[in-house]
Design a protein around this motif. Structure first.
Motif, PDB file in Angstrom:
ATOM      1  N   UNK A 104       0.862  -1.188   0.000  1.00 12.19           N
ATOM      2  CA  UNK A 104       0.000   0.000   0.000  1.00 12.19           C
ATOM      3  C   UNK A 104       0.895   1.234   0.000  1.00 12.19           C
ATOM      4  N   UNK A 105       0.829   2.005  -1.071  1.00  7.76           N
ATOM      5  CA  UNK A 105       1.702   3.167  -1.213  1.00  7.76           C
ATOM      6  C   UNK A 105       0.857   4.357  -1.678  1.00  7.76           C
ATOM      7  N   UNK A 106       0.852   5.415  -0.912  1.00  6.88           N
ATOM      8  CA  UNK A 106       0.058   6.590  -1.279  1.00  6.88           C
ATOM      9  C   UNK A 106       0.762   7.396  -2.380  1.00  6.88           C
ATOM     10  N   UNK A 107       0.007   8.253  -3.061  1.00  6.82           N
ATOM     11  CA  UNK A 107       0.540   9.020  -4.196  1.00  6.82           C
ATOM     12  C   UNK A 107       1.708   9.911  -3.783  1.00  6.82           C
ATOM     13  N   UNK A 108       1.726  10.344  -2.530  1.00  2.00           N
ATOM     14  CA  UNK A 108       2.772  11.268  -2.071  1.00  2.00           C
ATOM     15  C   UNK A 108       4.041  10.546  -1.625  1.00  2.00           C
ATOM     16  N   UNK A 109       3.991   9.192  -1.631  1.00  2.00           N
ATOM     17  CA  UNK A 109       5.113   8.437  -1.046  1.00  2.00           C
ATOM     18  C   UNK A 109       6.088   7.920  -2.111  1.00  2.00           C
ATOM     19  N   UNK A 110       6.614   8.838  -2.892  1.00  2.00           N
ATOM     20  CA  UNK A 110       7.605   8.479  -3.907  1.00  2.00           C
ATOM     21  C   UNK A 110       8.791   7.717  -3.325  1.00  2.00           C
ATOM     22  N   UNK A 111       9.390   8.234  -2.253  1.00  2.00           N
ATOM     23  CA  UNK A 111      10.541   7.518  -1.674  1.00  2.00           C
ATOM     24  C   UNK A 111      10.165   6.112  -1.196  1.00  2.00           C
ATOM     25  N   UNK A 112       8.917   5.963  -0.681  1.00  2.00           N
ATOM     26  CA  UNK A 112       8.498   4.634  -0.214  1.00  2.00           C
ATOM     27  C   UNK A 112       8.383   3.680  -1.410  1.00  2.00           C
ATOM     28  N   UNK A 113       7.911   4.189  -2.556  1.00  2.00           N
ATOM     29  CA  UNK A 113       7.815   3.335  -3.739  1.00  2.00           C
ATOM     30  C   UNK A 113       9.207   2.850  -4.140  1.00  2.00           C
ATOM     31  N   UNK A 114      10.152   3.798  -4.162  1.00  2.00           N
ATOM     32  CA  UNK A 114      11.528   3.435  -4.541  1.00  2.00           C
ATOM     33  C   UNK A 114      12.097   2.400  -3.568  1.00  2.00           C
ATOM     34  N   UNK A 115      11.862   2.632  -2.273  1.00  2.00           N
ATOM     35  CA  UNK A 115      12.387   1.727  -1.237  1.00  2.00           C
ATOM     36  C   UNK A 115      11.731   0.341  -1.356  1.00  2.00           C
ATOM     37  N   UNK A 116      10.398   0.339  -1.521  1.00  2.00           N
ATOM     38  CA  UNK A 116       9.670  -0.933  -1.615  1.00  2.00           C
ATOM     39  C   UNK A 116      10.125  -1.724  -2.843  1.00  2.00           C
TER      40      UNK A 116
END
Lengths: 148, 223
Positions: A105-117
């Motif tokens: 689950x990744x919110x639109x504002x969580x660019x760094x989380x997408x990269x990390x995930x």
């Protein structure tokens, strides 16, 4: 990094896909192994779509949708969780490690989380492939030993 | 509708791996509605077989095809015939009727069941199917307020309830409603409780499976 493992990421247009876009805008680095398939919602995911990705050569599949409670279509992401869980059982039946498929689950504002995930998922799948290769190597001499 | 469940993959795989080309054939009627053997499920099973074959190093080709109904000859069209003849064996994802009828239409083809056929039932809620008819051949539902004592009572008793009814559930499993409680409540609501005073005669089971395989013949519609 090599193109193995090949990862297919089914991303929701409203959150994870936008997060991936944001990761790019923010110059966040993540492995190029991930191929993103944009969906209108993770509620579009069905079990066979996930299996098809594996049949077509994916080593790992991630489904990335909105955080619980913030689906643009009310509960598409919750339906996706159920379908991913079902698809994991289907994979297990075929002898494939169900951990090769995960829902995030990744919110639109969580660019760094997408990269990390993405990075962590690629590393995890690479590790699983390595484990499979090792277990194959271990099995082969044992089997031949039993026969002789 | 006829309700069915998919067989474990291993069972289908053991059959499929013996052949070079296997056709997974779905049915577009009852088993599509109960999500066991329709086009989608055919796709899933076919992909599972492909993945398992790859994992196990087995080499066979899996083809997919779904027709409207496997229990009616008219739906076995030319394309279906071509696909069946091109395969070495067929896994039919229809109910037991469809599996047998496919084998009857194509007597030279090996047909293996991909489903376990369960019962005649209904979709009580999304993802839950429950038995509603036992096909006894002589419907008695009208005497019991629309609740069938044959299919819904564990003992199929016609003059119930038995001593195993407790708090509206059956002694075999607290998740199973006592059919006779349902009958009583329904007849009470309809103001027809007095009709339950009537002693039901012993049921003639010869019209059910006990009478052997059944056929229905109608001269007015025969060609």
């Amino acid at each position: 990094m090599s193109q193995e493992p090949l990862i297919i990421a089914f991303c929701c247009h409203y959150c994870a896909f936008t997060a991936a876009d944001l990761a790019g805008t923010m110059r966040q680095q993540y492995p190029t192994n991930t191929r993103i398939v944009r969906l209108p919602c993770t509620g579009k995911v069905d079990a066979n779509m996930l299996l098809q990705a594996f049949v077509d050569g994916a080593d790992g599949v991630m489904v990335a949708g909105c955080e619980e409670g913030s689906c643009h279509f009310i509960q598409g992401n919750l339906r996706a969780i159920k379908r991913v869980t079902y698809a994991k059982d289907l994979l297990a039946e075929t002898g494939i490690n169900p951990e090769r498929l995960e829902m995030y689950h990744i919110a639109a504002s969580q660019g760094p989380l997408f990269a990390k995930t993405s990075k962590e998922f690629v590393e995890k799948i690479a590790g699983l492939i390595e484990e499979d290769k090792m277990s194959l190597k271990e099995e082969t001499p044992e089997t031949s030993g039993e026969k002789t | 509708m006829i309700v069915a469940e998919q067989k474990p993959l291993d069972e289908v795989y053991e059959f499929a791996k013996k052949y070079k080309k296997v056709l997974i054939m779905g049915c577009g009627t009852c088993v599509t509605v109960c999500m066991a053997g329709g086009e989608k499920e055919v796709g899933i099973v076919a992909n599972q077989l492909r993945l398992k074959a790859k994992e196990n190093g087995d080499d066979f080709v899996v083809d997919e095809h779904t027709i409207t109904r496997q229990c009616d000859k008219e739906f076995f069209d030319e394309e279906t015939a071509r696909k069946i003849k091109a395969a070495d064996a067929v896994v039919s994802m229809a109910c037991g009727v469809g599996v047998q009828y496919s084998a009857e239409v194509f007597p030279d083809m090996l047909v293996y069941p991909g489903l376990n056929t369960k019962f005649f039932g209904t979709n009580v809620e999304q993802g839950v199917w429950a038995e509603r008819c036992a096909g006894c051949g002589e419907c008695v539902v009208g005497d019991f307020g629309g609740v069938c004592p044959i299919s819904r009572c564990s003992k199929s008793i016609m003059n119930g309830p038995c001593g195993g009814s407790s708090d509206g559930t059956c002694e075999i499993n607290p998740d199973v409603d006592c059919a006779w409680q349902l009958i009583y409540d329904r007849m009470d609501k309809l103001g027809k409780l007095d009709e339950l005073e009537k002693n039901q005669p012993i049921k003639d089971w010869s019209t059910a499976r006990d009478g052997g395989p059944r056929t229905v013949k109608r001269d007015d519609v025969k060609l």
